[in-house]
Design an enzyme around this catalytic site. Structure first.
Site, PDB file in Angstrom:
ATOM      1  CB  ILE B 214      44.930  71.471  32.923  1.00 44.95           C
ATOM      2  CG1 ILE B 214      46.144  70.782  32.338  1.00 44.95           C
ATOM      3  CG2 ILE B 214      44.795  72.872  32.390  1.00 44.95           C
ATOM      4  CD1 ILE B 214      46.007  69.312  32.174  1.00 44.95           C
ATOM      5  CB  CYS B 215      45.161  76.051  36.041  1.00 46.26           C
ATOM      6  SG  CYS B 215      43.756  75.975  37.130  1.00 46.26           S
ATOM      7  CB  THR B 216      45.167  72.349  40.166  1.00 44.71           C
ATOM      8  OG1 THR B 216      44.113  73.230  40.490  1.00 44.71           O
ATOM      9  CG2 THR B 216      45.714  71.723  41.431  1.00 44.71           C
ATOM     10  CG  ASN B 219      50.169  77.132  36.583  1.00 45.46           C
ATOM     11  OD1 ASN B 219      51.217  76.952  35.973  1.00 45.46           O
ATOM     12  ND2 ASN B 219      49.034  77.465  35.986  1.00 45.46           N
TER      13      ASN B 219
END
Lengths: 566, 432
Positions: B214-216, B219
């Site tokens: 999810i961070c990829t 962000n």
């Protein structure tokens, strides 16, 4: 929607669908919308899945939705341009055709003089059961196949192949197709057909299928088949050990030690590897890690570049370290093609490919070039932030453009005539896929059965597949001679082909036994299985994408195996 | 004769002389690899054509092919379940459907088509979910063939059939034949519940569904796929609230495509297209008619051999890759002793003593042999963490921060439940 409107949409699609500048996958839906936006057409209701009344749409449009991204627009265009002749309308033949009509070939002709028998009415889905009894099989099958995709043209030719092969006109007609497929044809007639098509190096490839109960095989006859879009899943070289100047400069410019920690944990593994390799070379007399100990040390070096223990990009670099010792300048498969002898019977349409191949070999040797294949612009995903990744991707893309231009220049110098007339798309696709190009050289149908040495080798290497092939060949012979098909007769015929005294594997017994049990059975499941397999190989041949079969594919649906002999 | 053939019911009355000329060559005599129990001739034909009852799950790409093959092979009492309606995009491979059928039930249209084309065959459709049916329903069949594109539905039917096996009643063992395809690749397998490896045993063989961190997505997008995931996972709920996304609805896909394309432009990422958007959100590689035909044929061939004993059947896994020549691999997939469905033992897992419950949940979600979304955990004595209902979630949420080792003794058991898991998974925990 009026027919005029649907025609407008179709024309709009037709123009755009083949436009090379548009990315292939998106065209249809977008065109739908743009077509509806034009003032002359009413909006088309696209909400078909929400239970509202479905719109009436042009059939050929529907079938291209969604576009088959699996073989791209160029593959689809090749399918739509092709004309296929299928000899016989057996259950197997119509199953093959079903899987070619659905994806949208241009045209098919069924050549079959047979009248629908009670057995046909029972095992063929593309006949109207008992209503088709007594009527020509091909004529009954064509409308039921065409109904699957109205953009496909189809015709029934109720004639005997044997008679057509006897006239110039008949032979010309057969040779005019893009591909010929035959199922359970009389061996002598198949031999004649195969000889006709083999003699014409620009004639259509021939797929011949033989099935009996649970046992089957099919063979593709072509002189040479070249593939640039093999859709290989092997990753092309990232050129870690032969970095192009901009890549090396970037790797050298980074101050790994004093970087912002977040930026440090986002350096793409490619940069890390290029840097680590550069450092290694400096301290190892310009050589790469070779021995297991050196490789281990190299990996340790990578991990010691971390400033925090959990930097995933460095773990990724360690996992990808094999690239440092396993990235040849030219993959051995491609290298082997550089020394390929010229084939006098290669079809004309392969000449561009061969000119490109020759230019590729020159490109690798060119002192002004990178000494490798042209670099691929596609970068795999890797741990990184957007900015560093896009920056790296742009470097590769720019370099790929430079090398492609170099290649094209060389191509134009070495082969001015071909370069001027060739399709730029074909050239681009060749350069892009240079790491995975393939050249297949085939044999005539039945040739292997005339070559006792080849058979002996095959029996040794692939006893199961070869024995099954020999049993099927023996069946063809017995059926052509109108001899009763028994275990003994089949065994005797196999022995005659391989030569007296040649030992035969035990797998022959099971194949022969199964064939004697059901020598003429065209089982619905086998027909459907072959229908899928043969259509798939036909699509690969026509689209010149993916790698088709070379030789015989043998099938046993009892133990459920397939095997290839060549 | 011809007029009577369209009336369904008494199967054998519609057979015409010579109808089964091809199939009968197999049924009239054994081959070298036929089991001695084979009853050649009238008896086996009678069973196949008048007694055998077969269930087909799925009437899509594989299902259409399966139904046609079974009907021609001589199965006359065929049932089919499918919860889907026909979409315009199905027509390029689901060959029993025509443009006029768009919006109708796949099961109903397919059944009708087969009965029209193949006289004397009865196809009973059910337009609904497999989960609507109980064990009594599944018990009536001799064989079940699955042509599904959903892992979840396969796990459900697999667990249901394994549960149904009663060692005192041989009839309760229902052979399950499962097929699946992706592009030029596919597989067919025979599962004898509790006897051979089951679907759950081989869960780790599935290609890992491409799940992007999810961070990829939030962000550091790099690929067009990351932008599409952003649109569907983060932006869709934000803009549309509770409105469910329908991946078959072109308007929804168009919305996602536009949002993803805008994000890609912002990050200078190239390659977001409509069809990629569709592929990513449906998590599919496009299916093609030829591969479906091969795999469906293989499934039906196994069904025919099992129903008739006319030849040995597949033991037990056939895998096909058609991208480079014709490559296939036939092998025996082995039963997993610790299979949570057919192994009868709990799954042992090693857990770091310092791990929090949240970390354990992360690990479970990531594990390829478990494949669970949003698991709830409990021990025989207490609740550890529950995803729903909201009150219980709130009450158990503080445990997420706690160490597993504070809640469960070494060697203790944790029960995992989830809406996507058709059984309770029992874990035996050891600490490292």
């Amino acid at each position: 929607m009026s027919s005029q409107e649907s025609q407008d949409i179709e024309q709009a699609t037709a123009t755009i669908a083949y436009c090379p500048l548009l990315p292939p996958p998106s065209h249809l839906v977008l065109i739908f919308f743009s077509a509806t936006a034009s003032p002359t057409t009413k909006p088309v209701d696209m909400t078909v899945s929400s239970g509202k009344k479905p719109p009436t749409l042009n059939r050929s449009l529907i079938l291209r939705y969604p576009p088959p991204s699996i073989w791209a627009a160029s593959g689809q265009a090749a399918l739509e341009a092709c004309r296929i002749l299928v000899v016989s309308s057996s259950a197997t033949s119509t199953s093959i055709l079903k899987n070619l009509v659905l994806p949208g070939i241009g045209h098919f002709s069924i050549l079959d003089s047979a009248i629908t028998s009670p057995a046909d009415a029972g095992n063929n889905f593309f006949l109207n059961a008992t209503y088709s009894l007594g009527k020509p099989r091909a004529q009954e099958a064509v409308p039921l196949l065409r109904e699957l995709n109205e953009s496909v043209q189809g015709e029934a030719v109720v004639k005997d192949l044997k008679l057509l092969l006897d006239t110039d006109q008949g032979r010309d007609w057969i040779s005019s197709f893009s591909l010929v497929i035959a199922h359970n044809l009389n061996k002598d007639v198949l031999g004649q057909l195969s000889t006709l098509l083999w003699a014409n190096s620009n004639g259509p490839p021939l797929i011949s299928v033989r099935s009996a109960g649970f046992i089957a095989e099919f063979h593709i006859q072509y002189h040479e088949h070249c593939v640039s879009q093999s859709h290989s899943e092997n990753a092309p070289s990232l050129r870690i050990t032969r970095p192009f100047p901009a890549l090396l400069a970037l790797a050298r410019s980074l101050d790994f030690q004093n970087m912002d920690p977040t930026a440090h944990s986002h350096i793409p593994f490619v940069i890390i590897l290029v840097r680590a390799t550069d450092d290694w070379r400096k301290s190892h007399n310009d050589s790469l890690p070779h021995t297991p100990a050196e490789k281990k040390e190299f990996k340790k070096n990578i991990l010691s570049m971390r400033i925090k223990p959990d930097e995933e990009n460095f773990e990724e670099a360690e996992a990808q370290a094999w690239r440092v010792w396993s990235e040849p300048a030219v993959p051995s498969d491609v290298q082997a093609l550089f020394s390929l002898s010229t084939l006098p019977t290669a079809p004309h349409h392969n000449s561009t490919f061969h000119a490109l191949l020759q230019s590729l070999s020159e490109f690798v040797k060119d002192p002004a070039g990178p000494g490798t294949l042209p670099i691929n612009a596609t970068l795999p995903d890797m741990k990184s932030d957007t900015k560093s990744y896009v920056q790296l991707q742009n470097l590769y893309r720019a370099q790929a453009e430079v090398e492609k231009a170099q290649f094209k220049e060389l191509f134009a110098v070495k082969h001015p005539e071909i370069a001027r007339t060739s399709n730029p798309e074909e050239v681009d696709s060749f350069v892009k896929n240079a790491h995975h190009i393939r050249v297949l050289r085939g044999k005539q149908w039945g040739a292997v059965d005339q070559d006792r040495e080849a058979i002996a080798n095959l029996l040794n290497a692939q006893p199961r597949e070869t024995a099954t092939h020999l049993a099927l060949s023996a069946l063809s012979t017995l059926l052509a001679l109108e001899t009763e098909v028994t275990v003994d007769a089949l065994n005797a015929e196999v022995q005659r082909v391989v030569g007296e005294g040649v030992e035969l594997p035990e797998e022959l017994e099971t194949a022969v036994g199964e064939i004697a049990r059901a020598p003429t059975a065209d089982l619905p499941n086998m027909a459907a299985f072959l229908g899928g397999l043969v259509a798939q190989e036909a699509i690969k041949v026509i689209t010149e994408q993916y790698v088709p079969l070379n030789g015989y594919c043998v099938v046993d649906l009892i133990e459920s195996w397939t095997g290839v002999i060549n | 004769m011809a007029a009577a053939t369209l009336v369904n019911g008494n199967a054998s009355s519609s057979d015409w002389e010579g109808r089964y000329h091809h199939v009968d060559q197999i049924l009239d005599r054994p081959g070298p690899r036929t089991d001695p129990s084979f009853l050649a001739g009238a008896e086996v034909k009678d069973f196949l054509r008048d007694k055998c009852k077969i269930l087909v799950i799925g009437a899509g790409g594989l299902g259409c092919e399966i139904l046609a093959n079974l009907a021609l092979s001589g199965f006359k009492d065929i049932h089919v379940i499918d919860m889907d309606t026909i979409d315009i995009s199905n027509l390029n491979r689901q060959f029993l459907f025509r443009p006029k059928d768009v919006g109708e039930s796949k099961a109903n249209v397919a059944a009708k088509f087969i009965m029209n084309r193949v006289p004397g065959v009865k196809v009973s459709p059910y337009f609904g979910k497999i989960q609507d049916k109980d064990e009594d329903y599944y018990m009536q069949f001799n064989l079940i063939i699955c042509g599904l594109d959903s892992v979840e539905a396969r796990r459900w039917i697999n667990a249901t059939l394994v549960n149904m096996v009663d060692s005192d009643n041989p009839e309760s063992l229902k052979p399950l034949i499962d097929g699946g395809t992706e592009g030029f690749k596919g597989q067919a397998r025979v599962i004898l519940p509790t006897v051979t490896s089951c679907y759950e045993c081989s869960l780790d063989m599935l290609n890992k569904p491409t799940a992007f961190p999810i961070c990829t997505i939030a962000n550091t997008p790099r690929l067009p796929e990351h932008c599409i995931e952003w649109a569907s996972v983060l932006e869709w709920p934000k803009v549309h609230g509770d409105k469910k996304m329908d991946t078959d609805d072109p308007e929804h896909i168009s919305w996602l495509y536009q949002v993803a394309a805008a994000r890609a432009k912002e990050f200078k990422i190239e390659g977001v297209t409509y069809s990629l958007t569709q592929g990513v959100v449906k998590n599919i590689i496009p299916a093609i008619a030829s591969t479906n035909a091969i795999i469906a044929a293989s499934c039906c061939n196994e069904a025919f051999k099992i129903a008739t004993s006319s030849a040995a059947y597949l033991n037990n896994y056939f895998m096909l890759i058609g991208t480079d020549s014709v490559y296939s691999y036939t092998f025996e997939h082995e039963k997993r002793d610790d299979c949570p469905v057919c192994g009868g033992q709990s799954l042992s897992i090693a857990v770091n003593k310092e791990w929090t419950v949240e970390r354990l949940i992360e690990m479970l979600v990531e594990r390829q042999d478990i494949q669970v979304k949003k698991p709830s955990l409990s021990t025989p004595g207490k609740q550890i963490y529950f995803q729903a209902p909201p009150q219980l979630e709130l009450a158990t949420r503080p445990n997420l921060e706690k160490k597993v080792s504070e809640l469960v003794p070494d060697g203790g058991e944790i029960t995992v439940t989830a809406t996507t898991l058709p059984f309770n998974l029992s874990l035996r925990v050891t600490y490292t």
